[in-house]
Write a protein that holds these residues in place. Sequence first.
Motif, short mmCIF file in Angstrom:
data_model
loop_
_atom_site.label_atom_id
_atom_site.label_comp_id
_atom_site.label_asym_id
_atom_site.label_seq_id
_atom_site.Cartn_x
_atom_site.Cartn_y
_atom_site.Cartn_z
N PHE A 43 1.89 2.83 -8.48
CA PHE A 43 1.46 1.81 -9.45
C PHE A 43 0.02 1.43 -9.16
O PHE A 43 -0.52 1.69 -8.08
CB PHE A 43 2.35 0.57 -9.38
CG PHE A 43 2.49 -0.04 -8.00
CD1 PHE A 43 1.52 -0.90 -7.50
CD2 PHE A 43 3.58 0.25 -7.20
CE1 PHE A 43 1.65 -1.46 -6.23
CE2 PHE A 43 3.72 -0.31 -5.94
CZ PHE A 43 2.74 -1.17 -5.45
N ASN A 44 -0.61 0.79 -10.16
CA ASN A 44 -1.94 0.22 -9.95
C ASN A 44 -1.86 -1.18 -9.40
O ASN A 44 -2.67 -1.59 -8.58
CB ASN A 44 -2.73 0.20 -11.27
CG ASN A 44 -3.28 1.55 -11.62
OD1 ASN A 44 -3.56 2.37 -10.76
ND2 ASN A 44 -3.43 1.80 -12.91
N LYS A 45 -0.86 -1.95 -9.88
CA LYS A 45 -0.71 -3.33 -9.43
C LYS A 45 0.77 -3.68 -9.28
O LYS A 45 1.61 -3.13 -9.98
CB LYS A 45 -1.39 -4.29 -10.41
CG LYS A 45 -2.90 -4.13 -10.47
CD LYS A 45 -3.54 -5.09 -11.44
CE LYS A 45 -5.05 -4.89 -11.49
NZ LYS A 45 -5.70 -5.80 -12.46
N LEU A 46 1.03 -4.60 -8.36
CA LEU A 46 2.38 -5.11 -8.16
C LEU A 46 2.40 -6.59 -8.53
O LEU A 46 1.54 -7.36 -8.09
CB LEU A 46 2.82 -4.92 -6.70
CG LEU A 46 4.27 -5.33 -6.37
CD1 LEU A 46 4.89 -4.36 -5.37
CD2 LEU A 46 4.33 -6.76 -5.83
N ARG B 98 0.83 -1.21 0.00
CA ARG B 98 0.00 0.00 0.00
C ARG B 98 0.86 1.26 0.00
O ARG B 98 0.58 2.22 -0.73
CB ARG B 98 -0.93 0.01 1.22
CG ARG B 98 -2.07 -0.97 1.15
CD ARG B 98 -3.15 -0.65 2.17
NE ARG B 98 -2.63 -0.66 3.53
CZ ARG B 98 -2.62 -1.73 4.31
NH1 ARG B 98 -3.07 -2.88 3.85
NH2 ARG B 98 -2.15 -1.67 5.56
N ARG C 256 1.50 7.33 -5.22
CA ARG C 256 2.17 8.02 -6.33
C ARG C 256 2.88 9.30 -5.88
O ARG C 256 3.65 9.88 -6.65
CB ARG C 256 1.16 8.33 -7.43
CG ARG C 256 0.59 7.07 -8.07
CD ARG C 256 -0.23 7.37 -9.30
NE ARG C 256 -0.83 6.15 -9.84
CZ ARG C 256 -0.23 5.29 -10.66
NH1 ARG C 256 1.01 5.53 -11.04
NH2 ARG C 256 -0.85 4.22 -11.08
N ASP D 118 -3.16 -5.64 -5.78
CA ASP D 118 -3.64 -4.31 -6.14
C ASP D 118 -2.97 -3.27 -5.26
O ASP D 118 -2.17 -3.59 -4.37
CB ASP D 118 -5.17 -4.22 -6.08
CG ASP D 118 -5.74 -4.36 -4.68
OD1 ASP D 118 -4.98 -4.21 -3.68
OD2 ASP D 118 -6.95 -4.59 -4.55
N LYS D 119 -3.30 -2.00 -5.48
CA LYS D 119 -2.62 -0.93 -4.77
C LYS D 119 -2.98 -0.88 -3.29
O LYS D 119 -2.33 -0.17 -2.52
CB LYS D 119 -2.94 0.41 -5.43
CG LYS D 119 -4.42 0.76 -5.46
CD LYS D 119 -4.64 2.04 -6.25
CE LYS D 119 -6.12 2.39 -6.34
NZ LYS D 119 -6.33 3.63 -7.14
N SER E 249 2.64 1.81 -3.34
CA SER E 249 1.75 2.16 -4.46
C SER E 249 1.43 3.65 -4.50
O SER E 249 0.95 4.16 -5.52
CB SER E 249 0.45 1.37 -4.37
OG SER E 249 -0.35 1.81 -3.29
#
Length: 279
Positions: free
Chosen positions: A42-45, A31, A36, A64-65, A34
Motif C-alpha cells: 500500500f501507499n498509506k495505512l 514498513r 508489495r 505512509d509506507k 507496505s
Amino acid sequence: MQFSKMYDIENDFVVVDSVTQDIYLKSKIVRRLSNRNFGIGFNKLLLIEPPFYSNVDFHYRVFDKNGIEIRKYGNGILCFSIFVFIKKLVYKKNISVSINKWKIKLNINKKNLICVNMGKPQFYLSKDFLCKNEISHNIRRISLVKKIVYTGIVFLGNFHYVVIVNDINCFECLMKHLILKGDLVFLTNIDINVMQIMDTKNVILRVYEYNLGEIKGSEIGACASVSLGIQQGKLEKNVLVNLLHGTLKINWGGYDSPVFMLGTAIHVYDGFIDLKKWV
C-alpha cells in the motif's frame, strides 16, 4: 489483524479498524506490511481509533509506507468515510471525525457519495513564501512560463501554492523552474497545485507534494485550487476537478464560507494477517 484494501483519487490504502480490534502498529511493522512483494502492499495505512473528543465519532491516523505518521488535513477522508459506513461502525449519515488537531464534518448519501466540509480557505501571498517578483493584491503574474495565468497562495489545512495555467502540459517545465531554479521558497508542507481551467465548471489539476513529488491527486489540493479560481471570478461555485486518477466535485459559496467536497472511495477486498509473524 483484519484489514481492508481501498483506494481513492490519491492513494491505495490499507484501512485498519482499531475500534473493534486491539491494534497497535509500530513503524517497522507498517514498513514491512507496505512491501508489495512480501507484505500487503500500500501507499498509506489508515488507522481508525475511538474518539479523543466528546463531540466527534472517531479519530483516525494516516501513515505512509515508511511508517511515518502524516499530519495533513483531510488525508484519506474519503476512504475513512466509506469504511465506517460499509463496516457498520456507524449508522448515521452525519459524522464528525478528528485527524491530528482538526475536526471534520461529513455526510454520506444513498449513493455512497461523501460530502465533506473541508473548512474555510484563506488567501494571501507573503515574502516568506515567494522570493522573486513583486507581490500585489494577493494575486500576481509571473514570467517563468508564458502559459501561466495567475498564481496565489491558499491556506486550507496546510499551505498550497496554486498556479493557474492555460495548458496543463507545461507542468513538468513549471516544476523545473519552481524547484530547480529556486523561484519558490518552500516551508514545511507546502504543495504546488497546477490547474488548467477548461471552462467555468471544469478544471484539470496536477499536484506536486512537498518531499514526495507529483502525486495522483489531492483532495485538499483540489479544494484549495478551486476556491482560488472562484475567488478570482474565473470559476462558478460548483466545479468538477479532473485529477490523474479520478474526479471530485468542489463547491464554495465565497467569502467566509467553508469549501465542500463531494467524492467517493472504492473498497477492493478484506483480508486478515497474523501480526505475530511480523513482530
